[in-house]
Design a protein around this motif. Structure first.
Motif, PDB file in Angstrom:
ATOM      1  N   ILE A  69      62.140  61.623  52.240  1.00 57.85           N
ATOM      2  CA  ILE A  69      61.449  60.542  52.939  1.00 57.85           C
ATOM      3  C   ILE A  69      60.177  60.185  52.185  1.00 57.85           C
ATOM      4  CG2 ILE A  69      60.517  59.765  55.155  1.00 57.85           C
ATOM      5  CD1 ILE A  69      63.330  60.839  55.511  1.00 57.85           C
ATOM      6  N   ILE A  70      59.927  58.889  52.036  1.00 56.94           N
ATOM      7  CA  ILE A  70      58.711  58.400  51.393  1.00 56.94           C
ATOM      8  C   ILE A  70      57.972  57.512  52.384  1.00 56.94           C
ATOM      9  CG2 ILE A  70      57.746  57.035  49.500  1.00 56.94           C
ATOM     10  CD1 ILE A  70      60.345  57.738  47.937  1.00 56.94           C
ATOM     11  N   ASN A  71      56.708  57.819  52.615  1.00 57.86           N
ATOM     12  CA  ASN A  71      55.853  56.981  53.439  1.00 57.86           C
ATOM     13  C   ASN A  71      55.235  55.917  52.541  1.00 57.86           C
ATOM     14  OD1 ASN A  71      52.778  56.581  54.342  1.00 57.86           O
ATOM     15  ND2 ASN A  71      54.081  56.790  56.138  1.00 57.86           N
ATOM     16  N   ASP A  72      55.363  54.666  52.926  1.00 57.16           N
ATOM     17  CA  ASP A  72      54.888  53.526  52.140  1.00 57.16           C
ATOM     18  C   ASP A  72      53.871  52.739  52.969  1.00 57.16           C
ATOM     19  OD1 ASP A  72      54.658  51.291  50.455  1.00 57.16           O
ATOM     20  OD2 ASP A  72      56.558  50.432  51.110  1.00 57.16           O
ATOM     21  N   PRO A  73      52.606  53.197  53.030  1.00 59.16           N
ATOM     22  CA  PRO A  73      51.633  52.569  53.930  1.00 59.16           C
ATOM     23  C   PRO A  73      51.325  51.110  53.621  1.00 59.16           C
ATOM     24  CG  PRO A  73      50.574  54.279  52.605  1.00 59.16           C
ATOM     25  CD  PRO A  73      52.039  54.321  52.304  1.00 59.16           C
ATOM     26  N   GLU A  74      51.470  50.677  52.364  1.00 59.34           N
ATOM     27  CA  GLU A  74      51.191  49.280  52.037  1.00 59.34           C
ATOM     28  C   GLU A  74      52.393  48.369  52.302  1.00 59.34           C
ATOM     29  OE1 GLU A  74      50.491  51.504  49.332  1.00 59.34           O
ATOM     30  OE2 GLU A  74      48.343  51.651  49.632  1.00 59.34           O
ATOM     31  N   MET A  75      53.532  48.935  52.632  1.00 59.61           N
ATOM     32  CA  MET A  75      54.759  48.191  52.949  1.00 59.61           C
ATOM     33  C   MET A  75      55.215  47.321  51.783  1.00 59.61           C
ATOM     34  SD  MET A  75      54.161  47.174  56.952  1.00 59.61           S
ATOM     35  CE  MET A  75      52.905  45.972  56.592  1.00 59.61           C
ATOM     36  N   VAL A  76      55.046  47.796  50.552  1.00 63.06           N
ATOM     37  CA  VAL A  76      55.502  47.016  49.399  1.00 63.06           C
ATOM     38  C   VAL A  76      56.779  47.588  48.796  1.00 63.06           C
ATOM     39  CG1 VAL A  76      53.246  46.079  48.811  1.00 63.06           C
ATOM     40  CG2 VAL A  76      53.935  48.235  47.829  1.00 63.06           C
ATOM     41  N   ASP A  77      56.899  48.901  48.728  1.00 69.96           N
ATOM     42  CA  ASP A  77      58.094  49.515  48.140  1.00 69.96           C
ATOM     43  C   ASP A  77      59.302  49.345  49.050  1.00 69.96           C
ATOM     44  OD1 ASP A  77      56.395  50.341  46.129  1.00 69.96           O
ATOM     45  OD2 ASP A  77      56.064  52.305  47.028  1.00 69.96           O
ATOM     46  N   THR A  78      59.070  49.329  50.332  1.00 64.05           N
ATOM     47  CA  THR A  78      60.139  49.206  51.314  1.00 64.05           C
ATOM     48  C   THR A  78      60.900  47.891  51.173  1.00 64.05           C
ATOM     49  OG1 THR A  78      58.774  50.521  52.788  1.00 64.05           O
ATOM     50  CG2 THR A  78      60.616  49.404  53.784  1.00 64.05           C
ATOM     51  N   VAL A  79      60.271  46.883  50.610  1.00 66.41           N
ATOM     52  CA  VAL A  79      60.924  45.576  50.462  1.00 66.41           C
ATOM     53  C   VAL A  79      61.199  45.226  48.992  1.00 66.41           C
ATOM     54  CG1 VAL A  79      60.044  44.667  52.640  1.00 66.41           C
ATOM     55  CG2 VAL A  79      58.701  44.364  50.550  1.00 66.41           C
ATOM     56  N   ASP A  80      61.048  46.179  48.093  1.00 68.45           N
ATOM     57  CA  ASP A  80      61.309  45.956  46.665  1.00 68.45           C
ATOM     58  C   ASP A  80      62.798  46.165  46.398  1.00 68.45           C
ATOM     59  OD1 ASP A  80      61.491  45.910  43.890  1.00 68.45           O
ATOM     60  OD2 ASP A  80      59.651  47.078  43.592  1.00 68.45           O
ATOM     61  N   GLU A  81      63.588  45.133  46.670  1.00 68.80           N
ATOM     62  CA  GLU A  81      65.044  45.244  46.588  1.00 68.80           C
ATOM     63  C   GLU A  81      65.525  45.676  45.206  1.00 68.80           C
ATOM     64  OE1 GLU A  81      66.740  41.571  47.940  1.00 68.80           O
ATOM     65  OE2 GLU A  81      66.135  41.931  50.022  1.00 68.80           O
ATOM     66  N   ALA A  82      64.923  45.152  44.155  1.00 63.70           N
ATOM     67  CA  ALA A  82      65.362  45.500  42.796  1.00 63.70           C
ATOM     68  C   ALA A  82      65.164  46.987  42.524  1.00 63.70           C
ATOM     69  CB  ALA A  82      64.611  44.667  41.766  1.00 63.70           C
ATOM     70  N   ALA A  83      64.010  47.525  42.878  1.00 65.04           N
ATOM     71  CA  ALA A  83      63.736  48.957  42.653  1.00 65.04           C
ATOM     72  C   ALA A  83      64.641  49.824  43.516  1.00 65.04           C
ATOM     73  CB  ALA A  83      62.275  49.270  42.930  1.00 65.04           C
ATOM     74  N   LEU A  84      64.856  49.429  44.753  1.00 67.65           N
ATOM     75  CA  LEU A  84      65.700  50.212  45.656  1.00 67.65           C
ATOM     76  C   LEU A  84      67.158  50.206  45.200  1.00 67.65           C
ATOM     77  CD1 LEU A  84      63.936  49.063  48.899  1.00 67.65           C
ATOM     78  CD2 LEU A  84      64.011  51.422  48.049  1.00 67.65           C
ATOM     79  N   LEU A  85      67.636  49.068  44.731  1.00 69.18           N
ATOM     80  CA  LEU A  85      68.995  49.014  44.175  1.00 69.18           C
ATOM     81  C   LEU A  85      69.121  49.898  42.938  1.00 69.18           C
ATOM     82  CD1 LEU A  85      69.892  45.244  44.580  1.00 69.18           C
ATOM     83  CD2 LEU A  85      71.116  47.184  45.583  1.00 69.18           C
ATOM     84  N   GLN A  86      68.128  49.823  42.068  1.00 66.12           N
ATOM     85  CA  GLN A  86      68.120  50.650  40.861  1.00 66.12           C
ATOM     86  C   GLN A  86      68.137  52.133  41.239  1.00 66.12           C
ATOM     87  OE1 GLN A  86      64.553  50.264  38.525  1.00 66.12           O
ATOM     88  NE2 GLN A  86      65.251  51.676  36.958  1.00 66.12           N
ATOM     89  N   LEU A  87      67.312  52.518  42.195  1.00 62.07           N
ATOM     90  CA  LEU A  87      67.264  53.917  42.629  1.00 62.07           C
ATOM     91  C   LEU A  87      68.586  54.381  43.227  1.00 62.07           C
ATOM     92  CD1 LEU A  87      63.842  54.687  44.338  1.00 62.07           C
ATOM     93  CD2 LEU A  87      64.894  55.824  42.398  1.00 62.07           C
ATOM     94  N   SER A  88      69.194  53.546  44.053  1.00 58.40           N
ATOM     95  CA  SER A  88      70.458  53.949  44.667  1.00 58.40           C
ATOM     96  C   SER A  88      71.532  54.169  43.604  1.00 58.40           C
ATOM     97  CB  SER A  88      70.919  52.919  45.704  1.00 58.40           C
ATOM     98  OG  SER A  88      71.439  51.755  45.099  1.00 58.40           O
ATOM     99  N   ARG A  89      71.465  53.407  42.533  1.00 54.52           N
ATOM    100  CA  ARG A  89      72.430  53.568  41.440  1.00 54.52           C
ATOM    101  C   ARG A  89      72.110  54.790  40.591  1.00 54.52           C
ATOM    102  NH1 ARG A  89      72.000  47.186  40.539  1.00 54.52           N
ATOM    103  NH2 ARG A  89      73.561  46.576  42.091  1.00 54.52           N
ATOM    104  N   ILE A  90      70.831  54.991  40.252  1.00 56.91           N
ATOM    105  CA  ILE A  90      70.430  56.137  39.438  1.00 56.91           C
ATOM    106  C   ILE A  90      70.722  57.448  40.163  1.00 56.91           C
ATOM    107  CG2 ILE A  90      68.416  57.380  38.519  1.00 56.91           C
ATOM    108  CD1 ILE A  90      67.200  54.622  37.878  1.00 56.91           C
ATOM    109  N   LEU A  91      70.361  57.505  41.448  1.00 61.36           N
ATOM    110  CA  LEU A  91      70.541  58.727  42.221  1.00 61.36           C
ATOM    111  C   LEU A  91      71.946  58.838  42.814  1.00 61.36           C
ATOM    112  CD1 LEU A  91      67.112  58.693  44.116  1.00 61.36           C
ATOM    113  CD2 LEU A  91      67.693  59.930  42.005  1.00 61.36           C
ATOM    114  N   ASP A  92      72.709  57.762  42.756  1.00 55.33           N
ATOM    115  CA  ASP A  92      74.063  57.683  43.312  1.00 55.33           C
ATOM    116  C   ASP A  92      74.086  58.160  44.762  1.00 55.33           C
ATOM    117  OD1 ASP A  92      76.771  57.111  43.449  1.00 55.33           O
ATOM    118  OD2 ASP A  92      77.365  59.091  42.680  1.00 55.33           O
TER     119      ASP A  92
END
Length: 126
Positions: A69-92
């Motif tokens: 779990i990652i806490n994102d107090p600025e609410m910027v990473d939670t909506v970074d679709e490109a980074a989240l897609l990349q992470l889901s692929r890297i971490l499978d």
């Protein structure tokens, strides 16, 4: 109330550098450990403006019940679709995001696993 979290299925604490690199963060090697949630919240509250003025991002990361779990107090990473897609692929693995901001009446939820599986975002004017 403001809460913004990223939940990654699996224990990936040993890959925290790789996870945060996906969001383009530079590790300053100033990690701090807390023994409970309230201690972290107090630290964040007491130092938030100082860190913000220095362009320092604070993220809490822990594991619970098979999830990282990652806490994102600025609410910027939670909506970074490109980074989240990349992470889901890297971490499978599956990644779920949650965003609640009651002042602006904004609520969001998304599921990623190699693609965007589900995306919900609502905001209402008062």
């Amino acid at each position: 109330m403001t809460n913004s979290f990223i939940a990654i299925k699996g224990n990936f604490l040993n890959r925290a550098d790789e996870i945060f690199a996906a969001f383009k963060y530079l590790d300053t090697s100033q990690d701090k450990q807390f023994n409970n949630w309230q201690e972290f919240n107090s630290y964040l509250y007491d130092n938030y403006f100082e860190f913000t003025n220095n362009d320092t991002a604070i993220r809490g990361i822990w594991t619970d019940n098979g999830w990282t779990i990652i806490n994102d107090p600025e609410m910027v990473d939670t909506v970074d679709e490109a980074a989240l897609l990349q992470l889901s692929r890297i971490l499978d693995t599956e990644i779920i995001t949650f965003l609640i901001q009651t002042t602006s009446n904004s609520f969001g939820f998304a599921v990623y696993h190699d693609t965007i599986k589900r995306l919900f975002f609502a905001t209402a004017e008062k």
